[in-house]
Design a protein around this motif. Structure first.
Motif, PDB file in Angstrom:
ATOM      1  N   ALA A  38      11.083  -3.822  -4.402  1.00 10.04           N
ATOM      2  CA  ALA A  38       9.807  -4.209  -3.801  1.00 10.04           C
ATOM      3  C   ALA A  38       9.245  -5.451  -4.476  1.00 10.04           C
ATOM      4  CB  ALA A  38       8.817  -3.054  -3.900  1.00 10.04           C
ATOM      5  N   ILE A  39       9.334  -5.511  -5.802  1.00 10.61           N
ATOM      6  CA  ILE A  39       8.824  -6.671  -6.532  1.00 10.61           C
ATOM      7  C   ILE A  39       9.609  -7.925  -6.150  1.00 10.61           C
ATOM      8  CG2 ILE A  39       8.636  -7.686  -8.841  1.00 10.61           C
ATOM      9  CD1 ILE A  39       7.988  -4.826  -9.849  1.00 10.61           C
ATOM     10  N   ALA A  40      10.920  -7.798  -6.043  1.00 12.94           N
ATOM     11  CA  ALA A  40      11.732  -8.956  -5.659  1.00 12.94           C
ATOM     12  C   ALA A  40      11.408  -9.413  -4.242  1.00 12.94           C
ATOM     13  CB  ALA A  40      13.214  -8.603  -5.780  1.00 12.94           C
ATOM     14  N   ALA A  41      11.220  -8.461  -3.333  1.00 12.87           N
ATOM     15  CA  ALA A  41      10.953  -8.805  -1.937  1.00 12.87           C
ATOM     16  C   ALA A  41       9.604  -9.483  -1.763  1.00 12.87           C
ATOM     17  CB  ALA A  41      11.008  -7.546  -1.084  1.00 12.87           C
ATOM     18  N   ALA A  42       8.639  -9.119  -2.622  1.00  9.83           N
ATOM     19  CA  ALA A  42       7.281  -9.644  -2.475  1.00  9.83           C
ATOM     20  C   ALA A  42       7.036 -10.877  -3.327  1.00  9.83           C
ATOM     21  CB  ALA A  42       6.273  -8.556  -2.833  1.00  9.83           C
ATOM     22  N   ALA A  43       8.082 -11.512  -3.823  1.00 14.33           N
ATOM     23  CA  ALA A  43       7.903 -12.701  -4.650  1.00 14.33           C
ATOM     24  C   ALA A  43       7.044 -13.725  -3.906  1.00 14.33           C
ATOM     25  CB  ALA A  43       9.257 -13.304  -5.000  1.00 14.33           C
ATOM     26  N   GLY A  44       5.987 -14.184  -4.576  1.00  9.58           N
ATOM     27  CA  GLY A  44       5.072 -15.124  -3.951  1.00  9.58           C
ATOM     28  C   GLY A  44       3.953 -14.471  -3.162  1.00  9.58           C
ATOM     29  N   HIS A  45       3.996 -13.142  -3.005  1.00 10.90           N
ATOM     30  CA  HIS A  45       2.943 -12.391  -2.324  1.00 10.90           C
ATOM     31  C   HIS A  45       2.235 -11.491  -3.337  1.00 10.90           C
ATOM     32  CE1 HIS A  45       4.654 -13.112   1.818  1.00 10.90           C
ATOM     33  NE2 HIS A  45       5.771 -13.213   1.104  1.00 10.90           N
ATOM     34  N   GLU A  46       0.989 -11.156  -3.071  1.00 13.85           N
ATOM     35  CA  GLU A  46       0.339 -10.115  -3.850  1.00 13.85           C
ATOM     36  C   GLU A  46       0.899  -8.776  -3.383  1.00 13.85           C
ATOM     37  OE1 GLU A  46      -4.071  -9.000  -5.578  1.00 13.85           O
ATOM     38  OE2 GLU A  46      -3.863 -10.383  -3.893  1.00 13.85           O
ATOM     39  N   LEU A  47       1.196  -7.886  -4.331  1.00 12.21           N
ATOM     40  CA  LEU A  47       1.901  -6.647  -4.028  1.00 12.21           C
ATOM     41  C   LEU A  47       1.131  -5.452  -4.577  1.00 12.21           C
ATOM     42  CD1 LEU A  47       4.507  -5.048  -3.121  1.00 12.21           C
ATOM     43  CD2 LEU A  47       5.408  -5.506  -5.421  1.00 12.21           C
ATOM     44  N   ALA A  48       1.014  -4.387  -3.758  1.00  7.78           N
ATOM     45  CA  ALA A  48       0.481  -3.101  -4.209  1.00  7.78           C
ATOM     46  C   ALA A  48       1.555  -2.051  -3.990  1.00  7.78           C
ATOM     47  CB  ALA A  48      -0.777  -2.734  -3.435  1.00  7.78           C
ATOM     48  N   VAL A  49       1.806  -1.221  -5.013  1.00  5.07           N
ATOM     49  CA  VAL A  49       2.876  -0.233  -4.961  1.00  5.07           C
ATOM     50  C   VAL A  49       2.331   1.137  -5.323  1.00  5.07           C
ATOM     51  CG1 VAL A  49       5.146   0.453  -5.825  1.00  5.07           C
ATOM     52  CG2 VAL A  49       4.570  -1.978  -5.646  1.00  5.07           C
ATOM     53  N   ASP A  50       2.644   2.128  -4.472  1.00  5.89           N
ATOM     54  CA  ASP A  50       2.322   3.520  -4.781  1.00  5.89           C
ATOM     55  C   ASP A  50       3.628   4.251  -5.073  1.00  5.89           C
ATOM     56  OD1 ASP A  50       1.418   6.093  -5.014  1.00  5.89           O
ATOM     57  OD2 ASP A  50       0.500   6.212  -3.038  1.00  5.89           O
ATOM     58  N   LEU A  51       3.735   4.767  -6.298  1.00  7.79           N
ATOM     59  CA  LEU A  51       4.907   5.539  -6.711  1.00  7.79           C
ATOM     60  C   LEU A  51       4.691   6.994  -6.303  1.00  7.79           C
ATOM     61  CD1 LEU A  51       5.351   4.042 -10.295  1.00  7.79           C
ATOM     62  CD2 LEU A  51       6.586   3.383  -8.228  1.00  7.79           C
ATOM     63  N   VAL A  52       4.973   7.295  -5.046  1.00  4.70           N
ATOM     64  CA  VAL A  52       4.843   8.668  -4.571  1.00  4.70           C
ATOM     65  C   VAL A  52       5.962   9.528  -5.129  1.00  4.70           C
ATOM     66  CG1 VAL A  52       4.768  10.148  -2.527  1.00  4.70           C
ATOM     67  CG2 VAL A  52       3.664   7.907  -2.480  1.00  4.70           C
ATOM     68  N   GLY A  53       7.165   8.979  -5.173  1.00  4.90           N
ATOM     69  CA  GLY A  53       8.306   9.711  -5.715  1.00  4.90           C
ATOM     70  C   GLY A  53       8.173   9.917  -7.211  1.00  4.90           C
ATOM     71  N   GLY A  54       8.894  10.896  -7.720  1.00  7.37           N
ATOM     72  CA  GLY A  54       8.858  11.187  -9.147  1.00  7.37           C
ATOM     73  C   GLY A  54       9.554  10.127  -9.971  1.00  7.37           C
ATOM     74  N   LEU A  55       9.483  10.312 -11.273  1.00 10.54           N
ATOM     75  CA  LEU A  55      10.082   9.368 -12.215  1.00 10.54           C
ATOM     76  C   LEU A  55      10.828  10.132 -13.293  1.00 10.54           C
ATOM     77  CD1 LEU A  55       7.013   7.020 -12.659  1.00 10.54           C
ATOM     78  CD2 LEU A  55       9.246   6.246 -11.832  1.00 10.54           C
ATOM     79  N   PRO A  56      11.934   9.588 -13.775  1.00 10.91           N
ATOM     80  CA  PRO A  56      12.582  10.202 -14.939  1.00 10.91           C
ATOM     81  C   PRO A  56      11.740   9.975 -16.183  1.00 10.91           C
ATOM     82  CG  PRO A  56      13.707   8.174 -14.307  1.00 10.91           C
ATOM     83  CD  PRO A  56      12.668   8.433 -13.255  1.00 10.91           C
ATOM     84  N   PRO A  57      11.927  10.779 -17.231  1.00 10.73           N
ATOM     85  CA  PRO A  57      11.150  10.598 -18.461  1.00 10.73           C
ATOM     86  C   PRO A  57      11.308   9.190 -19.018  1.00 10.73           C
ATOM     87  CG  PRO A  57      12.347  12.678 -18.504  1.00 10.73           C
ATOM     88  CD  PRO A  57      12.862  11.923 -17.310  1.00 10.73           C
ATOM     89  N   ALA A  58      10.203   8.640 -19.522  1.00  7.89           N
ATOM     90  CA  ALA A  58      10.195   7.323 -20.174  1.00  7.89           C
ATOM     91  C   ALA A  58      10.678   6.210 -19.250  1.00  7.89           C
ATOM     92  CB  ALA A  58      11.031   7.344 -21.449  1.00  7.89           C
ATOM     93  N   ALA A  59      10.445   6.369 -17.944  1.00 10.16           N
ATOM     94  CA  ALA A  59      10.894   5.360 -16.998  1.00 10.16           C
ATOM     95  C   ALA A  59      10.180   4.037 -17.228  1.00 10.16           C
ATOM     96  CB  ALA A  59      10.638   5.843 -15.570  1.00 10.16           C
ATOM     97  N   GLY A  60      10.914   2.946 -17.075  1.00  5.62           N
ATOM     98  CA  GLY A  60      10.352   1.615 -17.211  1.00  5.62           C
ATOM     99  C   GLY A  60      11.270   0.611 -16.550  1.00  5.62           C
ATOM    100  N   THR A  61      10.824  -0.631 -16.481  1.00  4.18           N
ATOM    101  CA  THR A  61      11.627  -1.695 -15.894  1.00  4.18           C
ATOM    102  C   THR A  61      11.361  -2.998 -16.631  1.00  4.18           C
ATOM    103  OG1 THR A  61      11.987  -3.057 -13.919  1.00  4.18           O
ATOM    104  CG2 THR A  61       9.838  -1.988 -14.120  1.00  4.18           C
TER     105      THR A  61
END
Length: 372
Positions: A235-258
């Protein structure tokens, strides 16, 4: 004779329909008779050992009837009242219906006083048709997500995941996120449902940027926990140059990061919003490594108003959502399907991809009546 009810139980011996003791409610407690219960993606993860939630009886989606109310329960929750249970307590992690307390996949479900006092059992004035009750809680999740994303006035909505929440999101967006002139669905699996009312349906890795309209972009990520971070990066790559809002509805593994969002604690951001509180949810305004702006949030659970609005929507426009209930069965059939899901990796059941299962739960046999 011991009073019992039937339940789909998962324990060390497998998944089977068993009789469990039924006890009358104590002070402030409720005894419910579930009528229809759904099976969701987190339930499947529990069946496959991907989560360690201890409840032997799962199921947090659906509707029920009050069978008996303990002393001190408000009159609006008297026996015979149709209700929906908000499965997530806003302050008490010891109550998470179908995860750490017994869920709805049984003929009787006991609700403790802490959950009743917190207002988590809601009388229904608008009652969806039976099988659609399995969609009530996930549609409430969609309502919370879309109302939160609407603050950012997106021109494009990208939905990651074609499970129940993803499918509900693209269908409800025309009603609850009218600002988004383009809706894009990203999915890795196909099924025999009718085409969704979207601008484009893409495979993971496709050129999302080419499908975005000029202006802000919103992303709703409704994927299994092991795919959430990858979809966020897409999503971040696709929105390059745009303002982006993201809702993480799905779960995350422990200590998730990017590495795309240095220092961002994704798990903490998602945990900041619980049971629909606050509304709108807290979010973090972050910068990517390329300097783009991202508004990031997530949530676990919904508020009571989200459930009420979802019930109203299912009653108002049932035809919009009816085909998402791809499978229907009783408790015995649910045990069989759950065994198949537990031992396999796919979602094909009886020759068709499972999107939403509605389990129709019958009342106990006459010899198992509860005490008055």
């Amino acid at each position: 004779m011991t009073r019992t009810h039937r339940a789909v139980v998962r324990d060390g011996t497998g998944i089977a329909v068993r009789h469990r003791p039924t006890r009358p409610p104590g002070p402030g407690e409720l005894l419910l008779g579930p009528e229809v219960a759904g099976l969701c993606g987190t339930d499947v993860q529990m069946l496959r050992g991907m989560r360690d939630d201890p409840a032997e009886v799962i199921g947090h989606e659906g509707i029920a009837t009050v069978v008996a109310a303990g002393p001190g329960v408000a009159p609006e929750l008297a026996a015979g009242t149709k209700v929906v249970v908000n499965p997530t307590h806003p302050t008490d992690p010891a109550f998470l219906l179908g995860h750490n307390v017994g869920g709805l996949l049984q003929e009787r479900t006991w609700i403790p006083a802490s959950a009743v006092d917190a207002g988590l059992v809601l009388p229904l004035t608008a009652v969806p048709e039976p099988d659609l009750a399995a969609l009530l809680e996930p549609l409430a999740v969609v309502r919370y997500a879309l109302s939160a994303l609407r603050r950012f006035r997106p021109r494009t909505l990208v939905v990651f995941g074609a499970g129940t929440v993803g499918r509900l999101a693209v269908r409800a967006a025309r009603r609850w996120l009218a600002e988004a002139e383009r809706i894009v669905l990203v999915r890795r699996t196909t099924d025999d449902l009718p085409p969704e009312p979207v601008h484009a349906v893409l495979e993971p890795g496709a050129d999302l940027a080419a499908e975005a309209a000029p202006g802000p972009v919103a992303a709703l990520i409704a994927t299994p926990r092991d795919a959430t971070v990858g979809c966020l990066e897409a999503a971040i790559a696709a929105a390059a140059g745009h303002e982006l809002a993201v809702d993480l509805v799905g779960g995350l593994p422990p200590a998730a990061g990017t590495p795309v969002l240095p220092g961002a604690d994704l798990v903490a951001l998602r945990a900041a919003n619980r049971a629909g509180t606050p509304d709108p949810p807290e979010h973090a305004a972050l910068s990517t490594t390329t300097g783009d702006r991202v508004h990031l949030f997530g949530h676990r659970g919904v508020g009571n108003d989200h459930l009420r609005i979802a019930a109203d929507e299912l009653v108002r426009a049932p035809e919009r959502y009816r085909d998402l209930v791809t499978h229907g069965t009783d408790l015995d059939g649910a045990a069989r399907i759950m065994r198949e899901l537990a031992t396999g990796r796919g979602r094909d059941i009886d020759g068709r991809r499972l999107v939403k299962l509605a389990v129709r739960i019958s009342a106990p046999q006459p010899r198992h009546h509860e005490e008055n």
